[in-house]
Design an enzyme around this catalytic site. Sequence first.
Site, mmCIF file in Angstrom:
data_model
loop_
_atom_site.group_PDB
_atom_site.id
_atom_site.type_symbol
_atom_site.label_atom_id
_atom_site.label_comp_id
_atom_site.label_asym_id
_atom_site.label_seq_id
_atom_site.Cartn_x
_atom_site.Cartn_y
_atom_site.Cartn_z
ATOM 1 C CE LYS A 122 -2.170 -1.605 3.717
ATOM 2 N NZ LYS A 122 -2.048 -3.043 3.644
ATOM 3 C CB VAL A 152 -8.589 -1.793 -0.385
ATOM 4 C CG1 VAL A 152 -9.823 -1.553 0.468
ATOM 5 C CG2 VAL A 152 -7.748 -0.519 -0.457
ATOM 6 C CB ALA A 154 -7.082 -9.442 1.672
ATOM 7 C CG LEU A 156 -13.142 -9.051 1.100
ATOM 8 C CD1 LEU A 156 -13.571 -8.175 2.282
ATOM 9 C CD2 LEU A 156 -14.129 -10.193 0.920
ATOM 10 N N GLY A 207 -2.235 -13.796 16.966
ATOM 11 C CA GLY A 207 -1.599 -13.255 15.762
ATOM 12 C C GLY A 207 -2.531 -12.349 14.970
ATOM 13 C CG ASP A 221 -2.932 -1.339 7.475
ATOM 14 O OD1 ASP A 221 -2.073 -1.163 6.594
ATOM 15 O OD2 ASP A 221 -3.787 -2.244 7.422
ATOM 16 C CE LYS A 225 -6.028 -2.592 4.788
ATOM 17 N NZ LYS A 225 -6.379 -3.521 5.864
ATOM 18 N N GLY A 340 -5.093 -12.464 4.957
ATOM 19 C CA GLY A 340 -4.862 -13.901 4.828
ATOM 20 C C GLY A 340 -4.083 -14.168 3.564
HETATM 21 N N1 LIG Z 1 -0.604 -10.812 5.067
HETATM 22 C C1 LIG Z 1 -1.787 -10.397 4.640
HETATM 23 O O1 LIG Z 1 -2.841 -10.999 4.945
HETATM 24 C C2 LIG Z 1 -1.877 -9.213 3.735
HETATM 25 C C3 LIG Z 1 -3.128 -8.811 3.233
HETATM 26 C C4 LIG Z 1 -3.201 -7.727 2.354
HETATM 27 C C5 LIG Z 1 -2.044 -7.054 1.996
HETATM 28 N N2 LIG Z 1 -0.847 -7.441 2.542
HETATM 29 C C6 LIG Z 1 0.343 -6.691 2.145
HETATM 30 O O2 LIG Z 1 1.192 -7.570 1.410
HETATM 31 C C7 LIG Z 1 2.547 -7.200 1.615
HETATM 32 C C8 LIG Z 1 3.330 -8.425 2.090
HETATM 33 O O3 LIG Z 1 2.769 -8.879 3.302
HETATM 34 P P1 LIG Z 1 3.279 -10.230 3.996
HETATM 35 O O4 LIG Z 1 2.302 -10.528 5.069
HETATM 36 O O5 LIG Z 1 3.570 -11.260 2.953
HETATM 37 O O6 LIG Z 1 4.660 -9.742 4.648
HETATM 38 P P2 LIG Z 1 5.940 -10.618 5.066
HETATM 39 O O7 LIG Z 1 5.534 -12.021 5.371
HETATM 40 O O8 LIG Z 1 6.676 -9.814 6.073
HETATM 41 O O9 LIG Z 1 6.819 -10.692 3.712
HETATM 42 C C9 LIG Z 1 7.431 -9.561 3.161
HETATM 43 C C10 LIG Z 1 8.422 -10.046 2.130
HETATM 44 O O10 LIG Z 1 8.961 -8.921 1.458
HETATM 45 C C11 LIG Z 1 10.370 -9.108 1.357
HETATM 46 N N3 LIG Z 1 11.024 -7.835 1.081
HETATM 47 C C12 LIG Z 1 11.177 -6.745 1.902
HETATM 48 N N4 LIG Z 1 11.836 -5.767 1.244
HETATM 49 C C13 LIG Z 1 12.100 -6.243 -0.001
HETATM 50 C C14 LIG Z 1 12.748 -5.728 -1.144
HETATM 51 N N5 LIG Z 1 13.270 -4.502 -1.164
HETATM 52 N N6 LIG Z 1 12.844 -6.513 -2.246
HETATM 53 C C15 LIG Z 1 12.322 -7.757 -2.270
HETATM 54 N N7 LIG Z 1 11.701 -8.318 -1.224
HETATM 55 C C16 LIG Z 1 11.591 -7.560 -0.102
HETATM 56 C C17 LIG Z 1 10.738 -9.770 2.647
HETATM 57 O O11 LIG Z 1 12.036 -10.326 2.559
HETATM 58 P P3 LIG Z 1 12.790 -10.928 3.859
HETATM 59 O O12 LIG Z 1 12.192 -12.294 4.038
HETATM 60 O O13 LIG Z 1 14.208 -10.946 3.418
HETATM 61 O O14 LIG Z 1 12.532 -10.003 4.996
HETATM 62 C C18 LIG Z 1 9.613 -10.810 2.717
HETATM 63 O O15 LIG Z 1 9.916 -11.902 1.858
HETATM 64 C C19 LIG Z 1 2.534 -6.041 2.632
HETATM 65 O O16 LIG Z 1 2.599 -4.812 1.946
HETATM 66 C C20 LIG Z 1 1.184 -6.210 3.310
HETATM 67 O O17 LIG Z 1 0.675 -4.986 3.829
HETATM 68 C C21 LIG Z 1 -0.736 -8.498 3.368
#
Ligand SMILES: NC(=O)c1ccc[n+]([C@@H]2O[C@H](COP(=O)([O-])OP(=O)(O)OC[C@H]3O[C@@H](n4cnc5c(N)ncnc54)[C@H](OP(=O)(O)O)[C@@H]3O)[C@@H](O)[C@H]2O)c1
Length: 359
Positions: A122, A152, A154, A156, A207, A221, A225, A340
Amino acid sequence: MSAVPRSLAPAVADTALVLLGTGVVGGALLKLLATPSAERLYLVGAANSRRQIANARGIVPAQVVAQLGQAEPGRDDASLLAALNASGAARRVIIDATASADEAGRHADWLAAGYHVVSANKAATGEALAAWDALKLASHRGRVSYGDAATVGAGLPVLSTLRRLRDCGDRLLALDGVFSGSLSWLFNQFDGSRPFSALLREARAFGYTEPDPRIDLGGADVARKLLILARTAGHALDVADVEVESLVPAQLRGLSLDEFLTRLEEFDAPLEQRRQQAAAEGKLLRFLARLDEKGHARIGLTEVASTHPAARLAGADNLFALTTQRYRAQPLVIQGAGAGPEVTAQALLGDVLALRVGV
Ligand SMILES: NC(=O)c1ccc[n+]([C@@H]2O[C@H](COP(=O)([O-])OP(=O)(O)OC[C@H]3O[C@@H](n4cnc5c(N)ncnc54)[C@H](OP(=O)(O)O)[C@@H]3O)[C@@H](O)[C@H]2O)c1
């Protein structure tokens, strides 16, 4: 540009991908890329924050994590883009599944250079208005698309629905909802039987909250959105235009995480008082985001009547209620899991597949 032999890419593949981020969301996307839904897509690069792999002839999604583990340390987006260029694919797509502000800051350049960008991050669209405007201009110049469905709600279909209504000449009169799973869960449980601090500890243990719950409770956050939604609805709002009521008492904001966690009881008295006041009027507390017809955007704790759609929320669901000229008597309501790995990855895949529509 001549196509390189695609030893690992299926014969029908016409869209080359680079995936940034192999965490929760990126990892789930890698699983989806191994399914028949992704048969026209092939991965030519992947990276986490420390390492990357690139191969214009294709990378097997199931091998990405192992190959990254064996790669030399070092990051350099240019060689990932070079793999996209060398792929010879009809469509070149960069998927951002990181939360990195640095990567988000490159989206406009990638678009202007003719790469499609699909993002769960985002930081590009939910921060400064100038960055939003730059993305629009760049995607127009590069004649490419920016996929933002995952930013926004996820998985949906919130932004796509809003765009469709606008495209059809409908007008948004009000948008309100609960955009945070953790805040949804907390206030769906907060009925006076347990103090707020006990619920907060439980939400953290499950969590549902960030490790530092102030990130959720501060509303930042949700504000991002709401900004994305407001801009999509046609309101040129900047960060300072969103009124945010943080739930974190001022005296707890500057503390270390450890100290903060020992003082959670300081949430209890003020929130219990507000809950009782609302209950005396037959209302419930919900952490709502609201946008009105004039573009006034507000986030904060709100007393809602039992007939409000947010009063009927369960679990950690998100809710988006769109009141429009054509959905005026009852709002159009979109409700479900707003986070998720699988649903978020599905939103990314959906945006990539949408690039092929009509082609
Ligand atoms: N989780 C959800 O349910 C959800 C829902 C909607 C949106 N999102 C969004 O989706 C994104 C990812 O979320 P997540 O939950 O997957 O986070 P996460 O598990 O913390 O994963 C983030 C990933 O990004 C990598 N990363 C960080 N900086 C980077 C860079 N410069 N180049 C390449 N890779 C890089 C990290 O690498 P390392 O492993 O080396 O740290 C890790 O692999 C976020 O923006 C989050 O707001 C998540």
